[in-house]
Design a protein around this motif. Structure first.
Motif, PDB file in Angstrom:
ATOM      1  N   VAL A  61      34.194 -25.116 -15.402  1.00 19.24           N
ATOM      2  CA  VAL A  61      32.839 -24.572 -15.227  1.00 19.24           C
ATOM      3  C   VAL A  61      32.866 -23.059 -15.013  1.00 19.24           C
ATOM      4  CG1 VAL A  61      31.952 -26.757 -14.350  1.00 19.24           C
ATOM      5  CG2 VAL A  61      32.826 -25.061 -12.728  1.00 19.24           C
ATOM      6  N   GLY A  62      34.022 -22.437 -15.269  1.00 21.60           N
ATOM      7  CA  GLY A  62      34.107 -20.985 -15.160  1.00 21.60           C
ATOM      8  C   GLY A  62      34.285 -20.463 -13.760  1.00 21.60           C
ATOM      9  N   GLY A  63      34.827 -21.300 -12.853  1.00 21.13           N
ATOM     10  CA  GLY A  63      35.024 -20.880 -11.470  1.00 21.13           C
ATOM     11  C   GLY A  63      33.785 -21.087 -10.627  1.00 21.13           C
ATOM     12  N   MET A  64      33.813 -20.571  -9.407  1.00 20.98           N
ATOM     13  CA  MET A  64      32.635 -20.666  -8.536  1.00 20.98           C
ATOM     14  C   MET A  64      31.509 -19.826  -9.125  1.00 20.98           C
ATOM     15  SD  MET A  64      33.540 -22.681  -6.034  1.00 20.98           S
ATOM     16  CE  MET A  64      32.307 -22.426  -4.758  1.00 20.98           C
ATOM     17  N   SER A  65      30.319 -20.380  -9.150  1.00 24.25           N
ATOM     18  CA  SER A  65      29.173 -19.692  -9.748  1.00 24.25           C
ATOM     19  C   SER A  65      28.826 -18.435  -8.952  1.00 24.25           C
ATOM     20  CB  SER A  65      27.962 -20.617  -9.795  1.00 24.25           C
ATOM     21  OG  SER A  65      26.828 -19.924 -10.271  1.00 24.25           O
ATOM     22  N   GLU A  66      28.767 -17.308  -9.639  1.00 27.61           N
ATOM     23  CA  GLU A  66      28.404 -16.044  -9.005  1.00 27.61           C
ATOM     24  C   GLU A  66      26.947 -15.682  -9.250  1.00 27.61           C
ATOM     25  OE1 GLU A  66      31.189 -12.890  -9.795  1.00 27.61           O
ATOM     26  OE2 GLU A  66      32.907 -14.260  -9.859  1.00 27.61           O
ATOM     27  N   ASP A  67      26.195 -16.597  -9.867  1.00 27.62           N
ATOM     28  CA  ASP A  67      24.795 -16.330 -10.206  1.00 27.62           C
ATOM     29  C   ASP A  67      23.822 -16.771  -9.131  1.00 27.62           C
ATOM     30  OD1 ASP A  67      25.653 -15.390 -12.659  1.00 27.62           O
ATOM     31  OD2 ASP A  67      25.424 -17.338 -13.637  1.00 27.62           O
ATOM     32  N   ASN A  68      24.344 -17.374  -8.054  1.00 27.71           N
ATOM     33  CA  ASN A  68      23.468 -17.960  -7.052  1.00 27.71           C
ATOM     34  C   ASN A  68      24.086 -17.758  -5.679  1.00 27.71           C
ATOM     35  OD1 ASN A  68      22.525 -20.344  -5.251  1.00 27.71           O
ATOM     36  ND2 ASN A  68      21.070 -20.404  -6.940  1.00 27.71           N
ATOM     37  N   ILE A  69      23.249 -17.445  -4.689  1.00 29.85           N
ATOM     38  CA  ILE A  69      23.755 -17.192  -3.349  1.00 29.85           C
ATOM     39  C   ILE A  69      24.284 -18.477  -2.700  1.00 29.85           C
ATOM     40  CG2 ILE A  69      21.580 -17.547  -2.096  1.00 29.85           C
ATOM     41  CD1 ILE A  69      22.314 -14.973  -0.515  1.00 29.85           C
ATOM     42  N   ALA A  70      23.833 -19.643  -3.184  1.00 33.36           N
ATOM     43  CA  ALA A  70      24.371 -20.933  -2.757  1.00 33.36           C
ATOM     44  C   ALA A  70      25.368 -21.395  -3.811  1.00 33.36           C
ATOM     45  CB  ALA A  70      23.256 -21.955  -2.560  1.00 33.36           C
ATOM     46  N   GLU A  71      26.461 -20.633  -3.925  1.00 33.49           N
ATOM     47  CA  GLU A  71      27.422 -20.855  -5.011  1.00 33.49           C
ATOM     48  C   GLU A  71      28.039 -22.240  -4.982  1.00 33.49           C
ATOM     49  OE1 GLU A  71      29.558 -20.183  -1.472  1.00 33.49           O
ATOM     50  OE2 GLU A  71      28.105 -18.793  -2.347  1.00 33.49           O
ATOM     51  N   ASP A  72      28.231 -22.789  -3.796  1.00 29.86           N
ATOM     52  CA  ASP A  72      28.863 -24.100  -3.667  1.00 29.86           C
ATOM     53  C   ASP A  72      27.967 -25.202  -4.231  1.00 29.86           C
ATOM     54  OD1 ASP A  72      26.966 -23.641  -1.723  1.00 29.86           O
ATOM     55  OD2 ASP A  72      28.297 -23.989  -0.036  1.00 29.86           O
ATOM     56  N   PHE A  73      26.673 -25.122  -3.939  1.00 35.40           N
ATOM     57  CA  PHE A  73      25.712 -26.130  -4.392  1.00 35.40           C
ATOM     58  C   PHE A  73      25.603 -26.132  -5.916  1.00 35.40           C
ATOM     59  CE2 PHE A  73      21.141 -27.465  -4.937  1.00 35.40           C
ATOM     60  CZ  PHE A  73      21.319 -28.774  -4.520  1.00 35.40           C
ATOM     61  N   LEU A  74      25.443 -24.938  -6.508  1.00 39.48           N
ATOM     62  CA  LEU A  74      25.283 -24.838  -7.956  1.00 39.48           C
ATOM     63  C   LEU A  74      26.570 -25.204  -8.684  1.00 39.48           C
ATOM     64  CD1 LEU A  74      23.525 -24.148 -10.352  1.00 39.48           C
ATOM     65  CD2 LEU A  74      24.116 -21.733 -10.046  1.00 39.48           C
ATOM     66  N   THR A  75      27.708 -24.787  -8.156  1.00 39.41           N
ATOM     67  CA  THR A  75      28.982 -25.132  -8.793  1.00 39.41           C
ATOM     68  C   THR A  75      29.201 -26.637  -8.769  1.00 39.41           C
ATOM     69  OG1 THR A  75      29.915 -23.001  -8.091  1.00 39.41           O
ATOM     70  CG2 THR A  75      31.468 -24.692  -8.794  1.00 39.41           C
ATOM     71  N   SER A  76      28.798 -27.295  -7.697  1.00 39.10           N
ATOM     72  CA  SER A  76      28.902 -28.755  -7.625  1.00 39.10           C
ATOM     73  C   SER A  76      28.109 -29.409  -8.745  1.00 39.10           C
ATOM     74  CB  SER A  76      28.381 -29.264  -6.272  1.00 39.10           C
ATOM     75  OG  SER A  76      29.099 -28.717  -5.203  1.00 39.10           O
ATOM     76  N   LEU A  77      26.903 -28.904  -8.967  1.00 38.20           N
ATOM     77  CA  LEU A  77      26.070 -29.458 -10.039  1.00 38.20           C
ATOM     78  C   LEU A  77      26.770 -29.320 -11.390  1.00 38.20           C
ATOM     79  CD1 LEU A  77      22.252 -29.025 -10.404  1.00 38.20           C
ATOM     80  CD2 LEU A  77      23.713 -28.623 -12.369  1.00 38.20           C
ATOM     81  N   PHE A  78      27.341 -28.143 -11.647  1.00 32.89           N
ATOM     82  CA  PHE A  78      28.042 -27.922 -12.920  1.00 32.89           C
ATOM     83  C   PHE A  78      29.245 -28.861 -13.056  1.00 32.89           C
ATOM     84  CE2 PHE A  78      26.545 -23.228 -12.928  1.00 32.89           C
ATOM     85  CZ  PHE A  78      25.313 -23.623 -13.424  1.00 32.89           C
ATOM     86  N   ILE A  79      29.977 -29.058 -11.960  1.00 32.12           N
ATOM     87  CA  ILE A  79      31.151 -29.938 -11.998  1.00 32.12           C
ATOM     88  C   ILE A  79      30.733 -31.381 -12.263  1.00 32.12           C
ATOM     89  CG2 ILE A  79      32.985 -30.935 -10.556  1.00 32.12           C
ATOM     90  CD1 ILE A  79      33.374 -28.179  -9.324  1.00 32.12           C
ATOM     91  N   HIS A  80      29.671 -31.840 -11.625  1.00 33.05           N
ATOM     92  CA  HIS A  80      29.187 -33.197 -11.867  1.00 33.05           C
ATOM     93  C   HIS A  80      28.715 -33.364 -13.309  1.00 33.05           C
ATOM     94  CE1 HIS A  80      28.585 -34.132  -7.364  1.00 33.05           C
ATOM     95  NE2 HIS A  80      29.542 -34.897  -7.837  1.00 33.05           N
ATOM     96  N   LYS A  81      28.120 -32.334 -13.882  1.00 39.74           N
ATOM     97  CA  LYS A  81      27.668 -32.410 -15.277  1.00 39.74           C
ATOM     98  C   LYS A  81      28.839 -32.622 -16.231  1.00 39.74           C
ATOM     99  CE  LYS A  81      24.653 -29.507 -16.848  1.00 39.74           C
ATOM    100  NZ  LYS A  81      23.907 -28.268 -17.144  1.00 39.74           N
ATOM    101  N   LYS A  82      30.018 -32.182 -15.828  1.00 43.06           N
ATOM    102  CA  LYS A  82      31.222 -32.358 -16.647  1.00 43.06           C
ATOM    103  C   LYS A  82      31.852 -33.746 -16.472  1.00 43.06           C
ATOM    104  CE  LYS A  82      31.608 -28.253 -18.629  1.00 43.06           C
ATOM    105  NZ  LYS A  82      31.663 -28.068 -20.091  1.00 43.06           N
ATOM    106  N   GLY A  83      31.269 -34.581 -15.617  1.00 44.40           N
ATOM    107  CA  GLY A  83      31.764 -35.943 -15.453  1.00 44.40           C
ATOM    108  C   GLY A  83      32.767 -36.132 -14.331  1.00 44.40           C
ATOM    109  N   TRP A  84      32.974 -35.106 -13.502  1.00 43.30           N
ATOM    110  CA  TRP A  84      33.903 -35.233 -12.386  1.00 43.30           C
ATOM    111  C   TRP A  84      33.255 -35.998 -11.236  1.00 43.30           C
ATOM    112  CZ3 TRP A  84      38.919 -33.832 -12.843  1.00 43.30           C
ATOM    113  CH2 TRP A  84      39.259 -32.938 -13.855  1.00 43.30           C
TER     114      TRP A  84
END
Length: 345
Positions: free
Chosen positions: A260-283
């Motif tokens: 997912v390109g590492g921890m998301s730097e586009d959002n101040i709640a980087e952990d929450f958004l990165t989790s969403l991206f990881i789940h979208k990948k089927g993890w």
């Protein structure tokens, strides 16, 4: 061994992890909320149309929150036991950005005392880019204690950027992340890493326990909020594969982050958004309902306000920029969970 600041926990302090679900009562609560809504909507005179529509909008949101909560806690004791032992190497990241040296020292010492065969401790020092006076002292402290200090010289992406910077300079297949004031207990890695025997496990989250929760009214209120979230809510998310990362006290598979390109730097709640991206990948993800690290709550109202404002802003950005309902790759259970958590604020 446990550090001096965090003595053994009394059993009553872990009561929030012992949850049961009264399903008839939850169903009755939802029914009562629905009846209340329909009485307001269709029984009483409407009066001023604008105020009526504002009231109805608020009540629709109230119904959504009731449904989201019940959907989450319907089953809070979903079995999550790890199937077998796993001993993958781990890079342990401690994120620092000007925190007091004594607090950072306590966390480094606790991390170094973890019982696990293959891990290295890295202090991710953002003090220089954050223009903190003690950034050099943190470097000296890390070296003296036997940790590796990685100091950034260019600011970008806040905490997410700090973690991504360290990812490029480390290589272990698993990464554990701790805030500067969150000291892991000796068995943290022993308990968390076993779940990665599942090749589809993307990350593992554990509770944030506030050792100072009884200090004053601010810490008490902050802890009451955490008790609900890290008690029945996170336990309920296990059933739906909808646990998300909470920024600290977690272990992440490097491959999942890289996808997912590492921890998301586009959002101040980087952990929450990165989790969403990881789940979208089927993890997959899992929450371990055991206290495996001890930390500190905000001790004054301004610190608490800033923390909550950051979480609220990040969550609402997810709703409006990455609405989970329209995210491909998520199950309907995950979509509901992400939207319910993001819209809480």
């Amino acid at each position: 061994m446990p550090n001096d600041l965090y003595p053994p926990l009394p059993s009553e302090q872990m009561e929030f992890l012992r949850t049961t679900t009264n399903k008839p009562l939850l169903a009755l609560n939802l029914l009562a909320a629905a009846v209340y809504f329909f009485v307001l909507a269709f029984w009483f005179e409407r009066g001023n149309l604008v105020l009526y529509l504002v009231l109805m909008a608020g009540e629709v949101f109230h119904l959504w929150q009731v449904f989201g909560y019940i959907h989450t806690v319907w089953q809070t004791n979903y079995p999550i036991a790890a199937e077998k032992k796993c001993f993958l190497p781990v890079d342990v990241f401690i994120t620092v950005a000007g925190e007091p040296e004594d607090i950072v020292e306590n966390t480094i010492r606790a991390a170094l005392c973890m019982r696990y065969p293959q891990f290295r401790v890295f202090v991710l020092n953002d003090g220089k880019v954050a223009k903190k006076e003690n950034w050099k002292a943190i470097e000296t402290l890390a070296t003296r204690l036997g940790a590796v200090c990685i100091t950034r010289t260019e600011a970008s992406g806040a905490k997410a950027g700090n973690i991504n910077h360290a990812l490029k300079r480390t290589s272990s297949p698993l990464v554990a992340v701790f805030d500067a004031d969150q000291a892991p207990l000796p068995d943290f890695l022993e308990k968390a890493v076993d779940y990665f025997a599942d090749p589809k496990m993307g990350f593992v989250q554990t509770p944030q326990y506030y050792q100072n929760h009884g200090l004053n009214e601010t810490t008490k209120g902050s802890w009451e909020q955490q008790e609900l979230f890290f008690g029945p809510i996170c336990k309920g998310k296990n059933r739906l594969n909808a646990v998300f990362m909470c920024g600290t006290n977690m272990v992440i598979r490097r491959k999942a982050l890289e996808e997912v390109g590492g921890m998301s730097e586009d959002n101040i709640a980087e952990d929450f958004l990165t989790s969403l991206f990881i789940h979208k990948k089927g993890w997959r993800s899992v929450y371990i309902p055991q206290i495996l690290a001890c930390g500190l709550a905000p001790e004054d109202f301004l610190s608490y306000h800033n923390q909550q404002f950051r979480w609220a802003r990040g969550s609402l950005e997810v709703v409006f920029r990455y609405n989970p309902l329209f995210s491909k790759g998520l199950s309907w259970g995950q979509k509901i969970q992400y939207l319910a958590s993001a819209s809480y604020y």
